[in-house]
Design a protein around this motif. Sequence first.
Motif, PDB file in Angstrom:
ATOM      1  N   TYR A 319      12.794 -64.880  24.968  1.00 27.07           N
ATOM      2  CA  TYR A 319      13.454 -66.189  25.061  1.00 27.07           C
ATOM      3  C   TYR A 319      13.825 -66.689  23.671  1.00 27.07           C
ATOM      4  CZ  TYR A 319       8.576 -67.714  24.397  1.00 27.07           C
ATOM      5  OH  TYR A 319       7.308 -67.864  23.939  1.00 27.07           O
ATOM      6  N   VAL A 320      14.771 -67.613  23.672  1.00 28.67           N
ATOM      7  CA  VAL A 320      15.301 -68.128  22.400  1.00 28.67           C
ATOM      8  C   VAL A 320      14.911 -69.594  22.290  1.00 28.67           C
ATOM      9  CG1 VAL A 320      17.398 -68.530  21.053  1.00 28.67           C
ATOM     10  CG2 VAL A 320      17.255 -66.557  22.583  1.00 28.67           C
ATOM     11  N   LEU A 321      14.353 -69.946  21.158  1.00 28.12           N
ATOM     12  CA  LEU A 321      13.997 -71.353  20.922  1.00 28.12           C
ATOM     13  C   LEU A 321      15.028 -71.928  19.959  1.00 28.12           C
ATOM     14  CD1 LEU A 321      10.164 -70.841  20.535  1.00 28.12           C
ATOM     15  CD2 LEU A 321      11.289 -72.070  22.380  1.00 28.12           C
ATOM     16  N   GLU A 322      16.059 -72.553  20.541  1.00 28.41           N
ATOM     17  CA  GLU A 322      17.178 -72.997  19.703  1.00 28.41           C
ATOM     18  C   GLU A 322      16.782 -74.110  18.755  1.00 28.41           C
ATOM     19  OE1 GLU A 322      20.013 -73.481  22.749  1.00 28.41           O
ATOM     20  OE2 GLU A 322      20.257 -71.294  22.828  1.00 28.41           O
ATOM     21  N   GLN A 325      16.010 -73.201  14.995  1.00 28.83           N
ATOM     22  CA  GLN A 325      17.038 -72.397  14.315  1.00 28.83           C
ATOM     23  C   GLN A 325      17.038 -70.953  14.805  1.00 28.83           C
ATOM     24  OE1 GLN A 325      15.937 -72.734  10.229  1.00 28.83           O
ATOM     25  NE2 GLN A 325      15.676 -74.936  10.392  1.00 28.83           N
ATOM     26  N   ASP A 326      17.251 -70.824  16.088  1.00 25.65           N
ATOM     27  CA  ASP A 326      17.384 -69.490  16.683  1.00 25.65           C
ATOM     28  C   ASP A 326      16.188 -68.573  16.490  1.00 25.65           C
ATOM     29  OD1 ASP A 326      19.651 -70.012  17.918  1.00 25.65           O
ATOM     30  OD2 ASP A 326      20.969 -68.961  16.494  1.00 25.65           O
ATOM     31  N   VAL A 327      15.050 -69.050  16.893  1.00 24.83           N
ATOM     32  CA  VAL A 327      13.893 -68.154  16.891  1.00 24.83           C
ATOM     33  C   VAL A 327      13.906 -67.379  18.210  1.00 24.83           C
ATOM     34  CG1 VAL A 327      11.375 -68.029  16.947  1.00 24.83           C
ATOM     35  CG2 VAL A 327      12.501 -69.621  15.392  1.00 24.83           C
ATOM     36  N   ILE A 328      13.843 -66.068  18.106  1.00 24.94           N
ATOM     37  CA  ILE A 328      13.842 -65.237  19.328  1.00 24.94           C
ATOM     38  C   ILE A 328      12.426 -64.685  19.511  1.00 24.94           C
ATOM     39  CG2 ILE A 328      14.897 -63.256  20.481  1.00 24.94           C
ATOM     40  CD1 ILE A 328      17.193 -63.545  18.388  1.00 24.94           C
ATOM     41  N   VAL A 329      11.855 -64.976  20.676  1.00 20.63           N
ATOM     42  CA  VAL A 329      10.473 -64.527  20.922  1.00 20.63           C
ATOM     43  C   VAL A 329      10.480 -63.344  21.890  1.00 20.63           C
ATOM     44  CG1 VAL A 329       8.177 -65.220  21.708  1.00 20.63           C
ATOM     45  CG2 VAL A 329       9.679 -66.903  20.614  1.00 20.63           C
ATOM     46  N   TYR A 330       9.787 -62.270  21.509  1.00 21.94           N
ATOM     47  CA  TYR A 330       9.560 -61.124  22.398  1.00 21.94           C
ATOM     48  C   TYR A 330       8.079 -61.133  22.772  1.00 21.94           C
ATOM     49  CZ  TYR A 330      14.069 -58.807  21.718  1.00 21.94           C
ATOM     50  OH  TYR A 330      15.405 -58.497  21.728  1.00 21.94           O
TER      51      TYR A 330
END
Length: 425
Positions: A319-322, A325-330
């Motif tokens: 998921y992306v935490l906009e 500043q565009d943190v993408i979590v795997y």
Amino acid sequence: MQTPVPDYLTHVLSQCAANSQGALADYIPELAQANSKHLALALSTVDGTIYASGDDTVEFTIQSMSKPFAYALALQELGLNAVLDKVDVEPSGEAFNQISLDPVTKRPKNPMINSGAITTHALIPIQQGEQRAEKLRQFLSRLAGRELCFDLKVYESEIQSAFRNLSIGYMLRTVGVLAQDPLEIVYGYIKQCAILVTVKDLARMSSVLANGGIEPLTGERLLDGAVVRQVLSVMLSCGMYDSAGDWLSSVGIPAKSGVAGGIFGVLPGQVGIAVFSPKIDTHGNSVRGVKIFERLSNDMGLHLMQGTPSAQTILQSRYVLEQYQDVIVYELRGVLQFTESEMLLRRLQNEPAGNSTILLDLTNLTLVHNVGARMLFEGVKRLHADGHTVKVVDSENILSEAQLKGHKREVVNEALEKYLAKFHS
Ligand code: DON
């Protein structure tokens, strides 16, 4: 609520109880006196829980089930090459007490048949005045978590009729595989076979092998991982003698049998299983024991060749935490081995080059194999090269220091969101 596992084991025993095929091993007179009705089953998990049913307190002699442990002790103390110099690892396709050597190497074909086991017994290193069988008894006692004893009546009884094993001993001495007095070695080997165990002892001993050499309850390493791998490989190919192929296709679990009616099996990383029923077939394997293993393997999906694909489930979510500043979590889960890391890297490959922050969250992983760690950090390196910032969240310390190899782990003690807020402040 009570777990249904013990009830299931009792059910399996009751389904196999009526089978009266096979015969007692009368070439050892004392074993011909065994109670052929005895029937027991035990199962151990790799965290040390043991379930047992039937005659699980009845002791019987370990017989050939001592062979993989003697092999393990020799490997642990001498190393693989020294042991391979004396005993090969080829299935023989012959009876367990065949008087034979490999025609080319002039060595016993494997350590599970008597010629290989007598040779392995001689490899157990001892100080002056010590006995090899006693050394093995002490080792097996550590594996079983209690002091095991010899059954001297069975030992004496087998000595009286040990003509075949003596012939094997003298043959081994003649060709130079044995350097010692064959009489002493064969008697020592027969004594190792006379160690008394219950199915619970065998299950506990098996759980150490299933757990890669670490005693599940104490956490103590009793055998190196490489030794366990070698022992289980030989059990898989040779443990059931000239029915090893049938066993491999119908049960698919590395195992070893003994003529007193025991069989134990080890499914790496999963379970140890032990059965006891004294009547044996022409290969020397317990008749009801084989049936029980077939049943358990089918019911419980334990066949080695029936692998469970876990690569598809390695990625729990992305998921992306906009707002950050565009943190993408795997978020990863399960076990990270080759196939799972390949799947993960294939997903990461889809991230376009840029300056996102990619957070690889290992919190829900249960195990990371070395190959998984290597591939993960190779991925981290390549994402960095693409311009991303990558953080490996390992709050549960699933990665060992050796696997980290200087890489940094993030420990997140609060919710991920709070951590990110701090990280971006
Ligand atoms: O050496 C023998 O003949 C016995 N002490 C052990 C043989 C044995 O257990 C064969 N396996 N099923």
